[in-house]
Enzyme design. Structure first.
Site, mmCIF file in Angstrom:
data_model
loop_
_atom_site.group_PDB
_atom_site.id
_atom_site.type_symbol
_atom_site.label_atom_id
_atom_site.label_comp_id
_atom_site.label_asym_id
_atom_site.label_seq_id
_atom_site.Cartn_x
_atom_site.Cartn_y
_atom_site.Cartn_z
ATOM 1 N N ALA A 58 0.055 -5.593 -1.269
ATOM 2 C CA ALA A 58 1.023 -5.539 -0.175
ATOM 3 C C ALA A 58 0.437 -4.723 0.962
ATOM 4 O O ALA A 58 -0.741 -4.376 0.958
ATOM 5 C CB ALA A 58 2.340 -4.953 -0.668
ATOM 6 N N SER A 59 1.284 -4.384 1.913
ATOM 7 C CA SER A 59 0.785 -3.756 3.130
ATOM 8 C C SER A 59 0.262 -2.348 2.902
ATOM 9 O O SER A 59 -0.680 -1.911 3.574
ATOM 10 C CB SER A 59 1.900 -3.724 4.180
ATOM 11 O OG SER A 59 3.036 -3.042 3.665
ATOM 12 N N LEU A 60 0.838 -1.619 1.952
ATOM 13 C CA LEU A 60 0.475 -0.218 1.770
ATOM 14 C C LEU A 60 -0.369 0.037 0.533
ATOM 15 O O LEU A 60 -0.948 1.119 0.398
ATOM 16 C CB LEU A 60 1.736 0.651 1.701
ATOM 17 C CG LEU A 60 2.688 0.560 2.893
ATOM 18 C CD1 LEU A 60 3.860 1.501 2.709
ATOM 19 C CD2 LEU A 60 1.966 0.852 4.190
ATOM 20 N N GLY A 61 -0.427 -0.887 -0.384
ATOM 21 C CA GLY A 61 -1.187 -0.669 -1.609
ATOM 22 C C GLY A 61 -1.308 -1.941 -2.417
ATOM 23 O O GLY A 61 -0.845 -3.013 -1.997
ATOM 24 N N GLN A 62 -1.937 -1.841 -3.579
ATOM 25 C CA GLN A 62 -2.075 -2.993 -4.460
ATOM 26 C C GLN A 62 -1.894 -2.551 -5.900
ATOM 27 O O GLN A 62 -2.018 -1.366 -6.223
ATOM 28 C CB GLN A 62 -3.413 -3.683 -4.262
ATOM 29 C CG GLN A 62 -4.635 -2.827 -4.467
ATOM 30 C CD GLN A 62 -5.885 -3.494 -3.890
ATOM 31 O OE1 GLN A 62 -5.855 -4.077 -2.794
ATOM 32 N NE2 GLN A 62 -6.993 -3.414 -4.616
ATOM 33 N N ILE A 78 -3.119 -7.720 -9.355
ATOM 34 C CA ILE A 78 -2.181 -8.823 -9.588
ATOM 35 C C ILE A 78 -1.228 -8.998 -8.414
ATOM 36 O O ILE A 78 -0.529 -10.005 -8.309
ATOM 37 C CB ILE A 78 -1.396 -8.631 -10.901
ATOM 38 C CG1 ILE A 78 -0.736 -7.249 -10.929
ATOM 39 C CG2 ILE A 78 -2.310 -8.781 -12.101
ATOM 40 C CD1 ILE A 78 0.705 -7.240 -10.655
ATOM 41 N N ALA A 79 -1.186 -8.009 -7.516
ATOM 42 C CA ALA A 79 -0.372 -8.096 -6.301
ATOM 43 C C ALA A 79 -0.942 -7.132 -5.279
ATOM 44 O O ALA A 79 -1.465 -6.074 -5.631
ATOM 45 C CB ALA A 79 1.095 -7.767 -6.590
ATOM 46 N N ASP A 89 14.316 -0.383 1.035
ATOM 47 C CA ASP A 89 13.253 -1.320 1.410
ATOM 48 C C ASP A 89 13.360 -2.592 0.583
ATOM 49 O O ASP A 89 12.446 -2.957 -0.166
ATOM 50 C CB ASP A 89 11.884 -0.661 1.220
ATOM 51 C CG ASP A 89 10.750 -1.540 1.754
ATOM 52 O OD1 ASP A 89 11.015 -2.369 2.648
ATOM 53 O OD2 ASP A 89 9.611 -1.406 1.279
ATOM 54 N N LYS A 144 -0.322 1.260 -9.320
ATOM 55 C CA LYS A 144 -0.318 1.018 -7.878
ATOM 56 C C LYS A 144 -1.238 2.017 -7.197
ATOM 57 O O LYS A 144 -1.119 3.226 -7.424
ATOM 58 C CB LYS A 144 1.104 1.111 -7.312
ATOM 59 C CG LYS A 144 1.155 0.790 -5.819
ATOM 60 C CD LYS A 144 2.535 0.365 -5.362
ATOM 61 C CE LYS A 144 3.500 1.497 -5.259
ATOM 62 N NZ LYS A 144 4.738 1.117 -4.522
#
Length: 721
Positions: free
Chosen positions: A198-202, A195-196, A362, A219
């Protein structure tokens, strides 16, 4: 400094290190990191270098196993340099990739010169192909449309939760390896698509197995992400070293890369993130408008993090709503929701920075969600910072000095805040900082400061003077930049310092710390020690705004009117236990006011009776004068009377008293009194009435004693001096 705390995970003999302050250390840490760093990077060897570290072919073929990779929150720049110095082919391959990407970006700019949408889409794809380090930079830039333009910022916002995903079978394989059992045994159901990403994981949405079947977010870390980050950090270090040499600078610019690296490495152990979220939730449990998803401890490992599911909309969703309905300016519109989200974000950030010292390091829109009930959910605790009391109090003191433009004190504050090394000769820096702050204060004072411009001006000083931007301040700049970037989309007039002032006033008025009490006194009296009623009203008004905003943070609307808004909240503060020190300061002014008002009214009455030159007989043996004239109003008395009129009218939210011209007589305004009485908030009366007996027992004796002493002292001076 970096603080490590070792925590044991249930069912595991492996200690988990909680990284609270992401700052590079040069001293030896508890455990050696050389083997960790070497083995973490050794998943890529020279035989694989021809694929390129960032190539899809290499990463798709890479095993999901982490058997050769140690915990990712260990970073040693010396070992990093040593490893890549022995891998020239690998480094050359990555340099070629970055150069190729730059060439493609230039080509896209030329090919789509007339179509900015396609041009920016090409930029986003190129950045994505370069890997997580570049994506992280793009995420930060996406929050600053004022710097890069709204079109490019909008395109880069895709990175906040819509980066390219890796294959779901690979993600499920990682889950099974980390948890030691099939996915079907852990979850009743789990989405076949993230569902999302990003740069380091999903992230996947899933339902836990079992009778309760709670919805959770899962995640999963990208495979091979650490090796991608490591080579980019190495290249960044080499680039910064080259800049230092070519520019003839003495400062080691590689420390910038080290700060970035420690942060990125620290995000790659999800056990650390889970513990960080618990630390953050405990520290901010008093903020009922904040939601922190609870991690599922038994399902959290180094590369898999399972937390409770939180419904809501991200700022990116609200941006899209705003673009679709730009004229929807109602209380339930996207612009209003964004503004409330920012208000909560500002309050939460200030609480982290100035109260708890536990800071989410962050912040970007992908880590914030507005829940259906109007609260702010904060996600992704991979990187945290700790702000100690010396820094917290130092910032408040600096703001107090800034309000009065006391630049000599501010320079000393900058030593406390670690901008300037102790023992530095401050005289050359003082005029430079004075100029910077004079420019920042133009056009509205401290509350109108453009924080980003001020930060940029301070950064410029570092090139010419012994002045540096400390790591914690870089995090503050980023956090404020994110909130400011979100707010400016819906409100072009947004000013972060103005928004922060209510929280600061709350701290000054209620915090029992001796240093903050001194800051409150300085704010009110200034360097010259002269009571400034306008500063008092400003602080009280800001406190009232904070109280009203904090009670409506859950989306409820709080009516604001006479004695219902800031004045009512101030009355509750003045009568409550938290304002003891402020009351003591005000008692001195109340005594002066009563003394001046009583003499003012007596003189006005005598004037009306034609007894302007009346004398008072002295019946004290040894007195130098048999009669004393009534003391006329001095300029100080007139100032005190004006002050009391201002304060009374502020607290009543109406001009209930006025000062007559000429004789200084203070008279009530019947209409205003009636209006103020009819507008009294019953809730305020209910809250204040129980406090009045103890308040009277505290205040009345102090006022009486001080007033008698003041009158007696004046009489003694008149009789015997």
């Amino acid at each position: 400094r970096r603080r490590r705390r070792r925590r044991e995970e249930p069912g595991s003999d492996t200690p988990v290190e909680l990284l609270l302050v992401p700052q590079v250390v040069s001293e030896t840490v508890e455990e050696p990191v050389t083997a960790t760093t070497r083995s973490s990077i050794s998943v890529v060897d020279d035989n694989q270098a021809h694929h390129g570290v960032g190539s899809e072919e290499y990463w798709a073929a890479e095993s999901t196993s982490r058997s050769t990779m140690e915990p990712a929150n260990a970073y040693d720049p010396i070992e990093l340099d040593a490893y890549y110095a022995s891998k020239p082919l690998l480094v050359a391959g990555r340099v070629g990739e970055v150069a190729s990407a730059l060439a493609r970006a230039l080509g896209a700019a030329a090919a789509h010169r007339g179509d900015r949408r396609r041009q920016f889409a090409a930029y986003r794809e190129i950045i994505e192909s370069l890997g997580p380090a570049f994506v992280k930079v793009a995420q930060t830039l996406s929050t600053r449309p004022d710097l890069i333009g709204e079109e490019l910022a909008s395109e880069l916002r895709e990175f906040q939760d819509r980066a390219a995903a890796f294959a779901t079978p690979v993600a499920f394989r990682i889950i099974e390896e980390e948890l030691g059992r099939p996915v079907s045994e852990v979850f009743q159901s789990i989405g076949d698509k993230p569902i999302a990403a990003a740069s380091l994981g999903q992230v996947y949405r899933a339902t836990l197995a079992g009778e309760e079947g709670a919805d959770v977010a899962v995640k999963v870390q990208r495979p091979g992400v650490l090796a991608k980050i490591a080579v980019d950090v190495f290249l960044l270090r080499q680039l910064l070293q080259a800049v230092k040499v070519l520019a003839g600078m003495t400062r080691d610019l590689r420390l910038i890369a080290d700060e970035v690296a420690v942060g990125l490495y620290g995000e790659l152990d999800y056990r650390v993130e889970a513990e960080n979220s618990r630390v953050f939730a405990r520290a901010h449990e008093g903020l009922d408008f904040i939601v922190v998803p609870e991690p599922v401890r038994e399902l959290t490992t180094e590369r898999v993090l399972v937390t409770e599911w939180v419904e809501g909309k991200s700022p990116a969703d609200l941006f899209r709503e705003l673009n679709q309905r730009p004229c929807d300016g109602g209380g339930d519109g996207a612009a209003a929701k964004l503004r409330k989200l920012v208000d909560m974000g500002v309050s939460c950030s200030l609480s982290q920075l100035l109260t708890t010292g536990v800071m989410h390091a962050d912040p970007h829109p992908g880590n914030m969600i507005r829940t259906p009930d109007g609260r702010l959910a904060i996600l992704d605790f991979g990187l945290m910072a700790e702000i100690d009391n010396e820094i917290k109090y130092g910032m408040v003191e600096a703001i107090s000095h800034l309000i009065h433009r006391d630049y000599e004190a501010i320079v000393q504050d900058f030593v406390t805040l670690e901008f300037i090394p102790p023992g530095t000769n401050l005289s050359p820096i003082l005029p430079v900082l004075s100029k910077v702050f004079d420019q920042a204060l133009e056009g509205g004072g401290a509350k109108a400061i453009n924080f980003q411009e001020l930060a940029a001006d301070l950064a410029q000083i570092t090139f010419d003077y012994p002045f540096r931007i400390p790591p914690y301040f870089a995090l503050i700049i980023r956090a404020i930049g994110v909130l400011e970037g979100i707010a400016l989309v819906g409100d072009p007039d947004f000013a972060i310092v103005d928004e922060a002032y209510p929280y600061l006033s709350k701290m000054l008025l209620t915090d029992p710390s001796p240093r903050l009490r001194e800051s409150l006194k300085y704010t009110i009296y200034g360097k010259e020690g002269v009571f400034d009623v306008d500063k008092v009203i400003d602080i009280l008004q800001a406190f009232g705004t904070y109280s009203v905003n904090s009670t409506s943070s859950n989306g409820a609307q709080q009516p604001v009117g006479p004695a219902k808004g800031t004045g009512g909240e101030t009355l509750k503060l003045l009568a409550g236990p938290d304002a003891g020190y402020f009351r003591d300061l005000m008692i001195d002014e109340v005594v002066k006011s009563i003394d001046a008002l009583s003499r003012s009214q007596i003189l006005a009455l005598l004037n009306a009776l034609g007894l302007r030159n009346a004398f008072v007989p002295v019946l004290v043996p040894g007195a130098m004068r048999p009669f004393l004239p009534l003391q006329p109003m001095t300029s100080e008395d007139e100032r005190v009377v004006k002050n009391i009129v201002k304060v009374v009218n502020f607290l009543s939210s109406s001009e209930v008293v006025t000062q007559a011209q000429g004789d200084g007589l203070v008279v009530p305004n019947p209409r205003a009194l009636q209006k103020a009485a009819s507008g009294v908030n019953p809730d305020v009366v209910r809250d204040v009435l129980p406090l009045l007996p103890s308040l009277a027992n505290e205040v009345v004796p102090k006022v009486t004693s001080k007033l008698v002493n003041r009158i007696a002292a004046r009489a003694v001076r008149s009789l015997f001096v």
